[in-house]
Design a protein around this motif. Structure first.
Motif, short mmCIF file in Angstrom:
data_model
loop_
_atom_site.label_atom_id
_atom_site.label_comp_id
_atom_site.label_asym_id
_atom_site.label_seq_id
_atom_site.Cartn_x
_atom_site.Cartn_y
_atom_site.Cartn_z
N TYR A 90 -11.12 7.02 3.78
CA TYR A 90 -11.66 6.06 2.63
C TYR A 90 -11.83 6.53 1.53
CZ TYR A 90 -15.03 2.86 1.00
OH TYR A 90 -16.11 1.85 0.26
N LYS A 91 -12.53 7.73 1.29
CA LYS A 91 -12.90 8.15 0.14
C LYS A 91 -11.50 8.31 -0.69
CE LYS A 91 -15.21 11.95 -1.91
NZ LYS A 91 -16.14 13.54 -1.57
N GLU A 92 -10.53 9.22 0.01
CA GLU A 92 -9.21 9.51 -0.85
C GLU A 92 -8.47 8.31 -1.11
OE1 GLU A 92 -4.91 11.60 0.38
OE2 GLU A 92 -6.83 12.22 1.29
N MET A 93 -8.72 6.81 -0.27
CA MET A 93 -8.03 5.84 -0.73
C MET A 93 -8.64 5.07 -2.09
SD MET A 93 -7.37 3.96 2.98
CE MET A 93 -6.31 4.90 4.05
N LYS A 94 -9.97 5.31 -1.88
CA LYS A 94 -10.96 4.62 -3.20
C LYS A 94 -10.48 5.41 -4.33
CE LYS A 94 -14.00 1.84 -2.64
NZ LYS A 94 -14.28 0.52 -3.01
N GLU A 95 -10.26 6.71 -4.15
CA GLU A 95 -9.96 7.26 -5.41
C GLU A 95 -8.64 7.22 -6.03
OE1 GLU A 95 -10.53 11.66 -4.16
OE2 GLU A 95 -12.60 11.47 -4.19
N GLU A 96 -7.70 6.80 -4.92
CA GLU A 96 -6.14 6.58 -5.45
C GLU A 96 -6.18 5.30 -5.96
OE1 GLU A 96 -3.62 7.21 -2.26
OE2 GLU A 96 -3.99 9.22 -2.00
N LYS A 97 -7.12 4.37 -5.63
CA LYS A 97 -7.21 3.02 -6.22
C LYS A 97 -7.71 2.94 -7.66
CE LYS A 97 -9.18 -1.64 -5.86
NZ LYS A 97 -10.50 -2.29 -5.19
N GLU A 98 -8.51 4.06 -7.73
CA GLU A 98 -9.27 4.05 -9.24
C GLU A 98 -8.37 4.75 -10.23
OE1 GLU A 98 -12.90 6.02 -9.01
OE2 GLU A 98 -13.87 4.68 -7.62
N GLU A 99 -7.47 5.63 -9.66
CA GLU A 99 -6.36 6.25 -10.49
C GLU A 99 -5.20 5.37 -11.01
OE1 GLU A 99 -4.97 9.76 -8.56
OE2 GLU A 99 -7.10 10.78 -8.37
N VAL A 100 -4.86 4.45 -9.96
CA VAL A 100 -3.86 3.47 -10.20
C VAL A 100 -4.13 2.51 -11.21
CG1 VAL A 100 -2.27 1.87 -9.28
CG2 VAL A 100 -2.52 3.98 -8.11
N GLY A 101 -5.47 2.12 -10.96
CA GLY A 101 -6.14 0.82 -12.21
C GLY A 101 -5.73 -0.53 -11.70
N ALA A 103 -2.84 -2.26 -11.43
CA ALA A 103 -2.12 -2.70 -10.39
C ALA A 103 -2.68 -3.02 -9.00
CB ALA A 103 -1.10 -1.71 -10.32
N LEU A 104 -3.80 -2.10 -8.74
CA LEU A 104 -4.45 -2.38 -7.44
C LEU A 104 -5.87 -3.23 -7.58
CD1 LEU A 104 -3.57 0.99 -5.80
CD2 LEU A 104 -2.49 -1.39 -5.38
N LYS A 105 -6.28 -3.77 -8.59
CA LYS A 105 -7.51 -4.32 -8.88
C LYS A 105 -8.15 -5.33 -7.73
CE LYS A 105 -6.28 -8.02 -11.99
NZ LYS A 105 -6.11 -8.55 -13.13
N ASP A 106 -7.02 -5.99 -7.13
CA ASP A 106 -7.33 -7.29 -6.07
C ASP A 106 -7.41 -6.50 -4.81
OD1 ASP A 106 -7.55 -9.27 -8.42
OD2 ASP A 106 -5.17 -9.62 -8.03
N TYR A 107 -7.00 -5.37 -4.55
CA TYR A 107 -7.04 -4.89 -3.34
C TYR A 107 -8.66 -4.50 -2.83
CZ TYR A 107 -1.90 -4.05 -2.72
OH TYR A 107 -0.72 -4.19 -2.54
N VAL A 108 -8.70 -4.64 -1.63
CA VAL A 108 -10.12 -4.30 -0.78
C VAL A 108 -9.73 -3.35 0.01
CG1 VAL A 108 -11.84 -5.40 0.43
CG2 VAL A 108 -10.64 -6.76 -1.27
N ILE A 109 -10.64 -2.28 0.02
CA ILE A 109 -10.81 -1.19 0.62
C ILE A 109 -11.98 -0.89 1.37
CG2 ILE A 109 -10.46 1.41 1.09
CD1 ILE A 109 -8.53 1.16 -1.39
N LYS A 110 -12.13 -1.15 2.62
CA LYS A 110 -13.42 -1.05 3.51
C LYS A 110 -13.48 -0.17 4.70
CE LYS A 110 -15.52 -4.52 1.17
NZ LYS A 110 -16.89 -4.30 0.48
N LYS A 111 -14.48 0.39 4.87
CA LYS A 111 -14.66 1.29 6.11
C LYS A 111 -15.74 0.94 7.02
CE LYS A 111 -16.18 5.88 7.48
NZ LYS A 111 -17.12 5.49 8.25
N SER A 112 -15.26 0.85 8.34
CA SER A 112 -16.60 0.54 9.41
C SER A 112 -16.15 1.49 10.51
CB SER A 112 -16.36 -0.79 9.84
OG SER A 112 -16.98 -1.24 10.87
N GLY A 113 -17.06 2.47 10.52
CA GLY A 113 -17.06 3.41 11.85
C GLY A 113 -15.82 4.18 11.83
N LYS A 114 -14.98 3.80 12.76
CA LYS A 114 -13.77 4.77 12.57
C LYS A 114 -12.53 4.04 12.06
CE LYS A 114 -14.94 7.46 16.59
NZ LYS A 114 -14.68 7.70 18.12
#
Length: 129
Positions: A90-101, A103-114
């Motif tokens: 999750y942490k890595e995906m959020k960082e990659e989303k921020e790096e891309v900027g 192009a992924l602004k509408d994407y939603v990344i969420k974590k719940s448990g596993k």
């Protein structure tokens, strides 16, 4: 006294929000598949084998991937064996989303448990959640 009451109220509100979020994310790939199919998605559930995991570092700790597609709305749900692996991914995906900027602004990344969920829109996320 008033300050303590405010702190307790805030803590209770946070717990309620967390419980609502956790209760809505399908706990198993099978439940996710059924939920998405009811919403009209074409769904593919993939069990990650040892051979698949050996071919890609990005699959470390992933046991299942649920993919759903409907009229351009896409959802990927990664079911991990361990909560720590899900947290790291999750942490890595959020960082990659921020790096891309943008192009992924509408994407939603969420974590719940596993489970880590990536949706290409808020509407897709609502369908899964």
């Amino acid at each position: 006294m008033k300050k303590a009451l405010k702190v307790i109220s805030l803590a209770l509100a946070m717990v309620c929000c967390a419980v609502m979020f956790i209760a809505c994310v399908p706990a198993t790939p099978e439940k996710a598949e059924k939920k998405l199919e009811k919403k009209g998605y074409t769904v593919v559930v993939t069990e990650i084998t040892d051979a698949m995991e050996a071919m890609s570092d990005e699959l470390d700790g992933v046991s299942y991937i649920v993919y759903g597609n409907k009229d351009g709305a896409m959802i990927y749900a990664y079911y991990f064996e361990k909560g720590a692996d899900a947290r790291d991914a999750y942490k890595e995906m959020k960082e990659e989303k921020e790096e891309v900027g943008d192009a992924l602004k509408d994407y939603v990344i969420k974590k719940s448990g596993k489970v880590v969920v990536v949706a290409n829109s808020k509407d897709a996320w609502k369908d899964f959640n």
